[in-house]
Design a protein around this motif. Structure first.
Motif, PDB file in Angstrom:
ATOM      1  N   LYS A  12       0.846  -1.190   0.000  1.00 36.34           N
ATOM      2  CA  LYS A  12       0.000   0.000   0.000  1.00 36.34           C
ATOM      3  C   LYS A  12       0.879   1.237   0.000  1.00 36.34           C
ATOM      4  N   GLY A  13       0.294   2.365  -0.407  1.00 33.75           N
ATOM      5  CA  GLY A  13       1.057   3.599  -0.477  1.00 33.75           C
ATOM      6  C   GLY A  13       1.219   4.047  -1.918  1.00 33.75           C
ATOM      7  N   PHE A  14       1.811   5.209  -2.100  1.00 35.31           N
ATOM      8  CA  PHE A  14       1.940   5.762  -3.446  1.00 35.31           C
ATOM      9  C   PHE A  14       2.936   4.973  -4.293  1.00 35.31           C
ATOM     10  N   LEU A  15       4.088   4.648  -3.718  1.00 33.86           N
ATOM     11  CA  LEU A  15       5.104   3.918  -4.473  1.00 33.86           C
ATOM     12  C   LEU A  15       4.721   2.452  -4.601  1.00 33.86           C
ATOM     13  N   LYS A  16       4.809   1.940  -5.827  1.00 36.82           N
ATOM     14  CA  LYS A  16       4.488   0.546  -6.107  1.00 36.82           C
ATOM     15  C   LYS A  16       5.772  -0.219  -6.413  1.00 36.82           C
ATOM     16  N   PHE A  17       5.760  -1.505  -6.108  1.00 41.18           N
ATOM     17  CA  PHE A  17       6.937  -2.341  -6.314  1.00 41.18           C
ATOM     18  C   PHE A  17       6.549  -3.616  -7.046  1.00 41.18           C
ATOM     19  N   ARG A  18       7.471  -4.130  -7.826  1.00 38.58           N
ATOM     20  CA  ARG A  18       7.246  -5.410  -8.492  1.00 38.58           C
ATOM     21  C   ARG A  18       7.415  -6.531  -7.474  1.00 38.58           C
ATOM     22  N   GLN A  19       6.764  -7.648  -7.748  1.00 43.02           N
ATOM     23  CA  GLN A  19       6.695  -8.733  -6.775  1.00 43.02           C
ATOM     24  C   GLN A  19       8.075  -9.238  -6.349  1.00 43.02           C
ATOM     25  N   ASP A  20       9.004  -9.302  -7.302  1.00 43.29           N
ATOM     26  CA  ASP A  20      10.332  -9.840  -6.989  1.00 43.29           C
ATOM     27  C   ASP A  20      11.375  -8.755  -6.757  1.00 43.29           C
ATOM     28  N   GLN A  21      10.930  -7.521  -6.562  1.00 44.25           N
ATOM     29  CA  GLN A  21      11.859  -6.388  -6.531  1.00 44.25           C
ATOM     30  C   GLN A  21      12.839  -6.447  -5.361  1.00 44.25           C
ATOM     31  N   VAL A  25      16.732  -6.567  -6.493  1.00 45.41           N
ATOM     32  CA  VAL A  25      17.564  -5.388  -6.260  1.00 45.41           C
ATOM     33  C   VAL A  25      18.700  -5.743  -5.298  1.00 45.41           C
ATOM     34  N   ARG A  26      18.398  -6.530  -4.275  1.00 40.06           N
ATOM     35  CA  ARG A  26      19.465  -6.984  -3.377  1.00 40.06           C
ATOM     36  C   ARG A  26      20.497  -7.803  -4.151  1.00 40.06           C
ATOM     37  N   LYS A  27      20.025  -8.656  -5.032  1.00 35.02           N
ATOM     38  CA  LYS A  27      20.929  -9.488  -5.825  1.00 35.02           C
ATOM     39  C   LYS A  27      21.824  -8.634  -6.705  1.00 35.02           C
ATOM     40  N   LEU A  28      21.258  -7.594  -7.277  1.00 36.19           N
ATOM     41  CA  LEU A  28      22.015  -6.683  -8.141  1.00 36.19           C
ATOM     42  C   LEU A  28      23.195  -6.076  -7.406  1.00 36.19           C
ATOM     43  N   PHE A  29      23.016  -5.841  -6.081  1.00 38.07           N
ATOM     44  CA  PHE A  29      24.065  -5.198  -5.284  1.00 38.07           C
ATOM     45  C   PHE A  29      24.733  -6.168  -4.307  1.00 38.07           C
ATOM     46  N   ASN A  30      24.640  -7.467  -4.608  1.00 34.80           N
ATOM     47  CA  ASN A  30      25.310  -8.514  -3.811  1.00 34.80           C
ATOM     48  C   ASN A  30      24.873  -8.512  -2.347  1.00 34.80           C
ATOM     49  N   LEU A  31      23.593  -8.303  -2.131  1.00 37.05           N
ATOM     50  CA  LEU A  31      23.048  -8.305  -0.772  1.00 37.05           C
ATOM     51  C   LEU A  31      22.013  -9.410  -0.563  1.00 37.05           C
ATOM     52  N   LEU A 116       7.163   8.730 -10.539  1.00 43.66           N
ATOM     53  CA  LEU A 116       6.102   7.829 -10.981  1.00 43.66           C
ATOM     54  C   LEU A 116       5.926   6.691  -9.982  1.00 43.66           C
ATOM     55  N   PRO A 117       4.692   6.280  -9.738  1.00 44.28           N
ATOM     56  CA  PRO A 117       4.451   5.230  -8.741  1.00 44.28           C
ATOM     57  C   PRO A 117       4.967   3.856  -9.159  1.00 44.28           C
ATOM     58  N   GLU A 118       4.947   3.553 -10.453  1.00 46.93           N
ATOM     59  CA  GLU A 118       5.401   2.242 -10.932  1.00 46.93           C
ATOM     60  C   GLU A 118       6.849   2.316 -11.393  1.00 46.93           C
ATOM     61  N   VAL A 119       7.573   1.207 -11.265  1.00 49.50           N
ATOM     62  CA  VAL A 119       8.967   1.145 -11.714  1.00 49.50           C
ATOM     63  C   VAL A 119       9.049   0.511 -13.098  1.00 49.50           C
ATOM     64  N   THR A 120      10.217   0.631 -13.724  1.00 52.45           N
ATOM     65  CA  THR A 120      10.450   0.028 -15.025  1.00 52.45           C
ATOM     66  C   THR A 120      10.712  -1.468 -14.861  1.00 52.45           C
ATOM     67  N   GLU A 121      10.950  -2.146 -15.988  1.00 50.71           N
ATOM     68  CA  GLU A 121      11.207  -3.591 -15.947  1.00 50.71           C
ATOM     69  C   GLU A 121      12.462  -3.927 -15.153  1.00 50.71           C
ATOM     70  N   ASP A 122      13.432  -3.000 -15.136  1.00 51.78           N
ATOM     71  CA  ASP A 122      14.666  -3.269 -14.384  1.00 51.78           C
ATOM     72  C   ASP A 122      14.661  -2.574 -13.014  1.00 51.78           C
ATOM     73  N   ASP A 160      11.712   4.044  -0.698  1.00 54.15           N
ATOM     74  CA  ASP A 160      11.872   3.438  -2.018  1.00 54.15           C
ATOM     75  C   ASP A 160      12.952   2.363  -2.009  1.00 54.15           C
ATOM     76  N   TYR A 161      12.891   1.461  -3.009  1.00 55.49           N
ATOM     77  CA  TYR A 161      13.853   0.356  -3.114  1.00 55.49           C
ATOM     78  C   TYR A 161      14.193   0.138  -4.586  1.00 55.49           C
ATOM     79  N   PRO A 162      14.791   1.162  -5.238  1.00 54.13           N
ATOM     80  CA  PRO A 162      15.020   1.089  -6.680  1.00 54.13           C
ATOM     81  C   PRO A 162      16.413   0.568  -7.048  1.00 54.13           C
ATOM     82  N   SER A 163      16.532   0.123  -8.291  1.00 52.85           N
ATOM     83  CA  SER A 163      17.850  -0.243  -8.802  1.00 52.85           C
ATOM     84  C   SER A 163      18.584   0.997  -9.289  1.00 52.85           C
ATOM     85  N   GLY A 164      17.828   2.057  -9.577  1.00 50.84           N
ATOM     86  CA  GLY A 164      18.404   3.292 -10.068  1.00 50.84           C
ATOM     87  C   GLY A 164      17.303   4.275 -10.416  1.00 50.84           C
ATOM     88  N   PHE A 165      17.678   5.381 -11.038  1.00 46.70           N
ATOM     89  CA  PHE A 165      16.715   6.433 -11.356  1.00 46.70           C
ATOM     90  C   PHE A 165      16.836   6.854 -12.817  1.00 46.70           C
TER      91      PHE A 165
END
Length: 317
Positions: A12-21, A25-31, A116-122, A160-165
């Protein structure tokens, strides 16, 4: 005192996240390995306690985890990020005075800015900055925008929990010569330092939307404060349609031919969240996250140029 890591991203909230985000994202940064995030937060907490020049040390576990995300999972880079941001609050206090997003009501006649509330594919978060048509550009536009955008940045720093902007600069309705007349490399340098070095924005693309023939002059100005690598991520669009090659049409506002609601509706929803009692109190609290310059180590990672006002090109992740 135990460390609490994020188990799942809000539904819930304005920012939306993909199910596996969260995992991706942790995997992308070795976390992604069990215990890695907790271990990194503990290391940050131990380091914070030893920093006598910090006026605030009690950052939440969520704040520190998101700090790690914007630092590509590097504890050392996270230390540098938080040190720089706290220093910027100290030496540039005029940028950090705004708390209430609605205090910019008159300024919205000049510009619109929205995450934007939704993120891109990456898993990138998209920010749109648009200058409205038929409005005179005041000399303090950049200062006003920085103060406004810090409210957005502080919110994302905690939620937020993005891979980038991805940054969209929509200048279709403005005379670029008027805009160039009020821009200066020194002020742009401060702005870029705040976003990239302080808030840790990992910029994956800058998209300039304009039909102006003098767009090259604006790009030349940007290149004075950006590294060659980031300068190569600048794209010029003559219409909204070419944006779809970089940003999914389904997440763009209807104003841009996208499938989402109009930008004004998104903004109303976002501003309601930014103006909640909880966020307003947080904005007041985070202003205390400064440093005592007298105690600050001279061999700090803060560049001398911050103190002198000179500028250089910034590197990019």
């Amino acid at each position: 005192m135990g460390v609490t890591v994020i188990e799942e991203l809000p539904k819930k909230g304005f920012l939306k996240f993909r199910q596996d985000q969260l995992f991706q994202v942790r995997k992308l940064f070795n976390l992604e390995k069990p215990g890695r995030v907790k271990e990194a937060i503990e290391l940050l907490r131990e380091w914070l306690e030893k920093q006598d020049h910090f006026n605030k040390k009690d950052f939440s576990d969520v704040y520190l985890e998101l700090l790690l995300i914007t630092s590509k999972g590097s504890v050392e880079r996270a230390k540098s990020r938080i040190d720089k941001l706290c220093t910027y609050r100290t030496i540039w206090p005029h940028f950090f005075t705004a708390i209430d997003v609605y205090s910019f009501k008159e300024d919205f006649k000049t510009f619109n800015s929205l995450i934007l509330p939704e993120v891109t594919e990456d898993y990138s978060r998209v920010n749109i900055f648009k200058i409205n048509s038929n409005v005179p550009l005041q000399a303090d536009l950049v200062l006003t925008y920085i103060k406004f955008s810090i409210i957005l940045c502080e919110y994302c720093k905690l939620h937020d929990y993005p891979s980038g902007f991805i940054i969209v600069l929509d200048y279709q309705d403005v005379n670029l010569l008027d805009l160039l007349a009020i821009l200066s490399p020194a002020q742009l340098q401060q702005m870029i330092n705040l976003y990239m070095e302080g808030f840790g924005m990992r910029i994956r693309g800058i998209h300039l939307v304009t039909t102006s023939k003098v767009s090259d002059h604006l790009i030349m100005l940007l290149k004075q404060v950006l590294s060659k690598k980031l300068s190569n991520r600048i794209h010029v669009h003559r219409n909204h349609e070419s944006l779809y090659d970089f940003i999914p049409k389904k997440i763009l506002p209807a104003d841009y031919g996208g499938d989402a609601v109009h930008m004004s509706e998104m903004r109303d929803d976002f501003f309601k969240e930014l103006s909640t009692k909880e966020h307003m109190e947080y904005m007041k609290e985070i202003q205390s996250a400064t440093v005592d310059l007298k105690k600050k180590p001279k061999d700090s990672s803060i560049d001398e140029m911050v103190m002198t006002g000179s500028f250089r090109s910034l590197s990019v992740d």
